[in-house]
Design an enzyme around this catalytic site. Structure first.
Site, PDB file in Angstrom:
ATOM      1  N   HIS A  72      85.220 -61.595   7.868  1.00  0.00           N
ATOM      2  CA  HIS A  72      85.078 -61.964   9.067  1.00  0.00           C
ATOM      3  C   HIS A  72      84.440 -60.995  10.116  1.00  0.00           C
ATOM      4  CE1 HIS A  72      87.840 -65.263   8.285  1.00  0.00           C
ATOM      5  NE2 HIS A  72      88.414 -64.616   7.443  1.00  0.00           N
ATOM      6  N   ARG A 109      89.045 -65.736  18.469  1.00  0.00           N
ATOM      7  CA  ARG A 109      87.852 -65.251  17.737  1.00  0.00           C
ATOM      8  C   ARG A 109      87.559 -65.949  16.668  1.00  0.00           C
ATOM      9  NH1 ARG A 109      86.372 -61.801  13.725  1.00  0.00           N
ATOM     10  NH2 ARG A 109      84.263 -60.912  14.288  1.00  0.00           N
ATOM     11  N   ASN A 145      92.090 -70.429   9.677  1.00  0.00           N
ATOM     12  CA  ASN A 145      90.546 -70.810   9.284  1.00  0.00           C
ATOM     13  C   ASN A 145      90.229 -72.392   9.571  1.00  0.00           C
ATOM     14  OD1 ASN A 145      89.983 -68.468   8.096  1.00  0.00           O
ATOM     15  ND2 ASN A 145      90.379 -68.960   6.065  1.00  0.00           N
ATOM     16  N   HIS A 336      96.728 -59.915  13.504  1.00  0.00           N
ATOM     17  CA  HIS A 336      97.829 -59.455  12.640  1.00  0.00           C
ATOM     18  C   HIS A 336      98.705 -60.315  12.273  1.00  0.00           C
ATOM     19  CE1 HIS A 336     100.296 -57.098   9.955  1.00  0.00           C
ATOM     20  NE2 HIS A 336     101.000 -56.387  10.680  1.00  0.00           N
ATOM     21  N   ARG A 355      99.320 -60.364   3.371  1.00  0.00           N
ATOM     22  CA  ARG A 355      98.481 -60.361   4.625  1.00  0.00           C
ATOM     23  C   ARG A 355      99.318 -59.558   5.793  1.00  0.00           C
ATOM     24  NH1 ARG A 355      96.529 -65.940   6.987  1.00  0.00           N
ATOM     25  NH2 ARG A 355      94.976 -64.953   8.298  1.00  0.00           N
ATOM     26  N   TYR A 359      96.581 -56.362   7.280  1.00  0.00           N
ATOM     27  CA  TYR A 359      95.913 -56.358   8.829  1.00  0.00           C
ATOM     28  C   TYR A 359      96.426 -55.382   9.539  1.00  0.00           C
ATOM     29  CZ  TYR A 359      94.364 -61.394   7.720  1.00  0.00           C
ATOM     30  OH  TYR A 359      93.883 -62.460   7.427  1.00  0.00           O
ATOM     31  N   ARG A 366      89.748 -49.135  11.070  1.00  0.00           N
ATOM     32  CA  ARG A 366      88.554 -49.921  11.843  1.00  0.00           C
ATOM     33  C   ARG A 366      88.663 -49.467  13.403  1.00  0.00           C
ATOM     34  NH1 ARG A 366      87.302 -54.642  14.342  1.00  0.00           N
ATOM     35  NH2 ARG A 366      89.531 -55.278  14.646  1.00  0.00           N
TER      36      ARG A 366
HETATM   37 FE1  HDD Z   1      92.190 -62.570   6.387  1.00  0.00          FE
HETATM   38  C1  HDD Z   1      90.376 -60.879   8.763  1.00  0.00           C
HETATM   39  C2  HDD Z   1      91.925 -65.619   7.927  1.00  0.00           C
HETATM   40  C3  HDD Z   1      93.863 -64.207   3.780  1.00  0.00           C
HETATM   41  C4  HDD Z   1      92.908 -59.503   4.879  1.00  0.00           C
HETATM   42  N1  HDD Z   1      91.412 -63.131   7.944  1.00  0.00           N
HETATM   43  C5  HDD Z   1      90.781 -62.395   8.950  1.00  0.00           C
HETATM   44  C6  HDD Z   1      89.980 -63.136   9.980  1.00  0.00           C
HETATM   45  C7  HDD Z   1      90.729 -64.280   9.640  1.00  0.00           C
HETATM   46  C8  HDD Z   1      91.240 -64.374   8.560  1.00  0.00           C
HETATM   47  C9  HDD Z   1      90.365 -65.513  10.725  1.00  0.00           C
HETATM   48  C10 HDD Z   1      89.420 -62.305  11.292  1.00  0.00           C
HETATM   49  C11 HDD Z   1      90.230 -62.200  12.187  1.00  0.00           C
HETATM   50  C12 HDD Z   1      89.509 -61.628  13.587  1.00  0.00           C
HETATM   51  O1  HDD Z   1      88.661 -62.530  13.958  1.00  0.00           O
HETATM   52  O2  HDD Z   1      89.559 -60.337  13.739  1.00  0.00           O
HETATM   53  N2  HDD Z   1      92.776 -64.259   5.769  1.00  0.00           N
HETATM   54  C13 HDD Z   1      92.491 -65.430   6.942  1.00  0.00           C
HETATM   55  C14 HDD Z   1      93.445 -66.732   6.462  1.00  0.00           C
HETATM   56  C15 HDD Z   1      93.787 -66.278   5.244  1.00  0.00           C
HETATM   57  C16 HDD Z   1      93.327 -64.931   4.855  1.00  0.00           C
HETATM   58  C17 HDD Z   1      93.501 -68.144   7.007  1.00  0.00           C
HETATM   59  C18 HDD Z   1      94.608 -67.069   4.095  1.00  0.00           C
HETATM   60  C19 HDD Z   1      95.422 -67.986   4.226  1.00  0.00           C
HETATM   61  N3  HDD Z   1      93.161 -61.877   4.630  1.00  0.00           N
HETATM   62  C20 HDD Z   1      93.733 -62.710   3.650  1.00  0.00           C
HETATM   63  C21 HDD Z   1      94.592 -62.000   2.630  1.00  0.00           C
HETATM   64  C22 HDD Z   1      94.239 -60.656   2.984  1.00  0.00           C
HETATM   65  C23 HDD Z   1      93.272 -60.808   4.080  1.00  0.00           C
HETATM   66  C24 HDD Z   1      95.215 -62.652   1.568  1.00  0.00           C
HETATM   67  C25 HDD Z   1      94.645 -59.479   2.198  1.00  0.00           C
HETATM   68  C26 HDD Z   1      95.663 -59.451   1.345  1.00  0.00           C
HETATM   69  N4  HDD Z   1      91.807 -60.608   6.649  1.00  0.00           N
HETATM   70  C27 HDD Z   1      92.198 -59.497   5.926  1.00  0.00           C
HETATM   71  C28 HDD Z   1      91.613 -58.185   6.520  1.00  0.00           C
HETATM   72  C29 HDD Z   1      90.949 -58.540   7.961  1.00  0.00           C
HETATM   73  C30 HDD Z   1      91.063 -60.140   7.696  1.00  0.00           C
HETATM   74  C31 HDD Z   1      90.993 -57.159   5.619  1.00  0.00           C
HETATM   75  C32 HDD Z   1      89.565 -58.164   7.897  1.00  0.00           C
HETATM   76  C33 HDD Z   1      89.355 -57.599   9.386  1.00  0.00           C
HETATM   77  C34 HDD Z   1      90.714 -57.681   9.985  1.00  0.00           C
HETATM   78  O3  HDD Z   1      91.510 -58.364   8.992  1.00  0.00           O
HETATM   79  O4  HDD Z   1      91.164 -57.644  11.065  1.00  0.00           O
HETATM   80  O5  HDD Z   1      92.971 -57.370   6.712  1.00  0.00           O
END
Ligand code: HDD
Length: 680
Positions: A72, A109, A145, A336, A355, A359, A366
């Site tokens: 993202h 966002r 999402n 988060h 999750r 986060y 970050r």
């Molecule tokens: Fe995630 C970012 C949505 C599963 C780990 N995720 C992130 C963002 C969104 C989602 C919208 C961007 C937030 C922003 O605008 O800053 N993610 C989802 C949805 C999931 C999902 C709807 C399943 C239902 N995500 C998921 C899993 C993991 C992560 C299973 C890890 C185990 N996601 C992350 C992250 C991020 C992230 C690596 C990257 C940047 C951040 O968190 O802030 O931690």
């Protein structure tokens, strides 16, 4: 009404700075005499180390970037508010869901998942829809999402999935695309992905606008009321403008024409006062019904079909304010899933559990340390009182002599919010009894990977099915290894035999011999064909005009369409003006892919203009409404369109024309045209 004065905006006002007309200074506030020349020994001599301004300026520049989000990375955000229609106290103690008079400030966002920060907006991908509610009880983040299911069931697979879809590690190709071997290799081996694959191969992955896509919390969460009673809940955002998509060929062309297409669209609509709006809907399931379904509520690869549990509208979200500074606000915002408030809780969904770790962890790297919640965009409007003190970038000066509990020296402060046993207002984890063996295994109730993928396929209109087949042919057509393609075809054969056969045919491979019989069930709510198409508000209409255009007539049509909320832009062979109309763009400097519909306000000169003819053909190819006034007939003839679907005029005029054209534009796209014949 612009939401200038909510609690969050008031708080942010204290942090906003306008450098105004003051003198240039160093970071230490020392006025600088010259920022164009470094300090040297003689005019042609070496630069001196003692030039602190030069060193500070370069050092700050060298450190300007922070790591982009691991997923993202590319996004756009906006402020707004959320307001509930009626109290949901029956289900939850969350204050912002119980008081209909309350407007809770939010920051939202939107994002793509796979691409880097600088990648194009219009790619085939899931879109993030993350909302931070600045509630009086602390920040609540709904990190969702635009698709209601996910790729995997257990968060332990997330790094594998992301590594597979991201550019391949040896050459970092391809950018922001799933059309490559490693992604599809993962797909062939991880069948739980198949439901999500159907969504990602559908038009849902190509939203026309962030303002025209749904949002989903995905997981089953839990609402908890004042008696401690839990209710399972799925969150849905529904856009008031309808759910609309681009078409694939158009997506590819927009990437070159305007890589910021979705970001710009959000920004411009808010600047113009056309504030995007969504309705929050809930699917509520009583705790006792947990095992009533033929899927597991804890499995994030499953929806609850709306025909089984309807979506109840409960409130609205309005985005009415753009950020002032992209980095400070949109880049530094930190979501988060574990940011919850009293009355909203988790379930044992293993994806959500992961999750809840990931986060917070990712923000530490970050945003450079544990005090990131003090960054203005992340700071709650609720008071923050605890003993967490030191670490990088502490902005507060805590004056107490104690930073531990219990204590007597500070009168026991800060102390638990529970006063005389009254638990209202404090976060209490839902009290759930859990028994079980410590075990590294997936529940048997998570094993059906295909039924809902088939449900999705069965629910699609003919054109939606066609687009899915074309998407799979494109994606797998970019896969080099035959074994990977064959593996995916075998997976598709478990979803629907005919789907697998059509994709195989496109790839020139044999259809899989073994197919799973289709259960025949469908869920009409899943099809975009059934979404409302009743407004042309904020649709962009290109008005093709030239010097000889009857601009009085064109002006009237423009006014009538703008009256209905459309945005009309005049496109002509040259810039400046044609007659009484200001030209927005000259033909050679724009493209039909940046518009939703075309109005041919002239024909003569334009019929001989290659740009104009191409513009009309391309718009037709992409299913867009085309309107022609009588003078536009020559251009329509020159375009030699194979068919009339969604083409209005040139024989009708006046109000009848406006109404018919508006209806064609509101329909969004006319997908059943025979576009293979159009050479655009
Ligand atoms: Fe995630 C970012 C949505 C599963 C780990 N995720 C992130 C963002 C969104 C989602 C919208 C961007 C937030 C922003 O605008 O800053 N993610 C989802 C949805 C999931 C999902 C709807 C399943 C239902 N995500 C998921 C899993 C993991 C992560 C299973 C890890 C185990 N996601 C992350 C992250 C991020 C992230 C690596 C990257 C940047 C951040 O968190 O802030 O931690």
């Amino acid at each position: 009404m612009k939401n200038m004065d909510d609690d969050k905006q008031r708080q942010l006002a204290a942090d906003r700075v306008d450098p105004g007309s003051g003198p240039l200074t160093t970071d230490q506030g020392v006025p600088v005499d010259d920022t164009d020349n470094s300090l040297k020994v003689g005019e042609r001599g070496p630069t001196l180390l003692e030039d602190f301004h030069f060193r500070e300026k370069l050092t700050r520049f060298d450190h300007e970037r922070i790591p982009e989000r691991v997923v993202h990375a590319r996004g756009a955000g906006a402020y707004g508010y959320f307001q509930v229609y009626r109290s949901l106290a029956e289900y939850t103690v969350a204050d912002f869901l119980c008081d209909p008079s309350l407007r809770t400030p939010v920051f939202v966002r939107f994002s793509t998942v796979a691409g880097s920060r600088g990648s194009a907006d219009t790619v085939r991908d899931v879109r993030g829809f993350a909302t931070k509610f600045y509630t009086r009880q602390g920040n609540y983040d709904l990190v969702g999402n635009n698709m209601p299911v996910f790729f995997i069931q257990d968060g332990v697979k997330f790094p594998d999935f992301v590594h597979a879809v991201k550019p391949e590690p040896h050459n970092e190709i391809p950018q922001a695309q799933s059309a490559h071997d490693t992604f599809w290799d993962f797909v062939q081996l991880q069948p739980e992905i198949m439901h999500m694959v159907m969504w990602v191969m559908s038009d849902r992955a190509l939203p026309r606008s962030y303002r025209m896509m749904q949002g989903f919390g995905v997981h089953t969460f839990r609402l908890v009321n004042s008696e401690g009673r839990g209710t399972f809940v799925k969150f849905h955002w529904r856009p008031l403008l309808g759910t609309h998509s681009l078409v694939w060929d158009e997506v590819l062309r927009i990437q070159g024409n305007d890589p910021d297409f979705n970001r710009r669209d959000l920004w411009e609509s808010i600047e113009s006062g056309a504030y995007p709006e969504w309705e929050l809907g809930l699917q509520l399931v009583p705790e006792e019904d947990e095992h009533r379904f033929d899927f597991d509520l804890l499995d994030a690869t499953k929806i609850i079909p709306e025909e089984l549990v309807p979506v109840t509208p409960v409130g609205r979200l309005v985005l009415d304010r753009n950020p002032h500074n992209f980095f400070a606000e949109t880049e530094q915002v930190a979501f988060h899933t574990a940011n919850v408030v009293p009355g909203i809780d988790f379930t044992n969904d293993p994806l959500l559990q992961a999750r809840n770790f990931s986060y917070l962890d990712t923000q530490l790297i970050r945003l450079g340390g544990p005090n990131f919640a003090q960054i203005p965009i992340n700071r709650p409007v609720a008071a923050v009182t605890n003993n967490q003190r030191d670490g990088y970038h502490q902005h507060m000066i805590h004056e107490s002599t104690t930073s531990y509990a219990p204590n007597t020296i500070s009168g026991g402060c800060p102390m638990s919010g529970v006063v005389n046993g009254d638990l209202r207002g404090v976060f209490q984890h839902y009290q759930e009894r859990v028994d079980g063996q410590v075990i590294r295994r997936r529940s048997p109730s998570f094993q059906d990977h295909y039924s809902q993928a088939t449900l999705f396929w069965n629910s699609m209109a003919g054109w939606e099915k066609r687009h899915i087949v074309e998407a799979l042919r494109f994606e797998l057509g970019h896969v080099e290894r035959r074994s990977v393609k064959e593996g995916v075809l075998e997976q598709l054969a478990h979803v629907d035999g005919d789907l697998a056969r059509q994709v195989a045919e496109g790839l020139g491979l044999p259809a899989p011999a073994v197919t799973t019989p289709n259960h025949g069930r469908s869920s009409p709510a899943l099809s975009q064909a059934n979404a409302p198409r009743d407004t042309i508000a904020t649709r962009k209409i290109a008005v093709l005009a030239a010097d000889a255009t009857d601009t009085a007539q064109a002006g009237e049509l423009i006014a009538a369409l703008e009256e209905k909320g459309a945005i009309c832009e005049v496109i002509a062979p040259h810039g400046g003006t044609v007659g009484t109309l200001d030209v927005t763009r000259q033909l050679s400097a724009t493209s039909s892919v940046l518009y939703d519909a075309v109005l041919l306000a002239d024909g003569g000169e334009l019929a001989g203009n290659g740009h104009a003819v191409h513009f009309v053909r391309e718009a037709f190819k992409h299913g867009k409404a085309i309107g022609a006034v009588p003078r536009g007939e020559a251009l329509l003839d020159a375009a030699a369109l194979p068919g009339q679907q969604g083409v209005v005029g040139p024989k009708i005029s006046g109000d009848g024309f406006v109404e018919a054209f508006a209806e064609a534009v509101a329909a969004h796209r006319h997908y059943d045209r025979d576009v293979d014949l159009v050479p655009a």
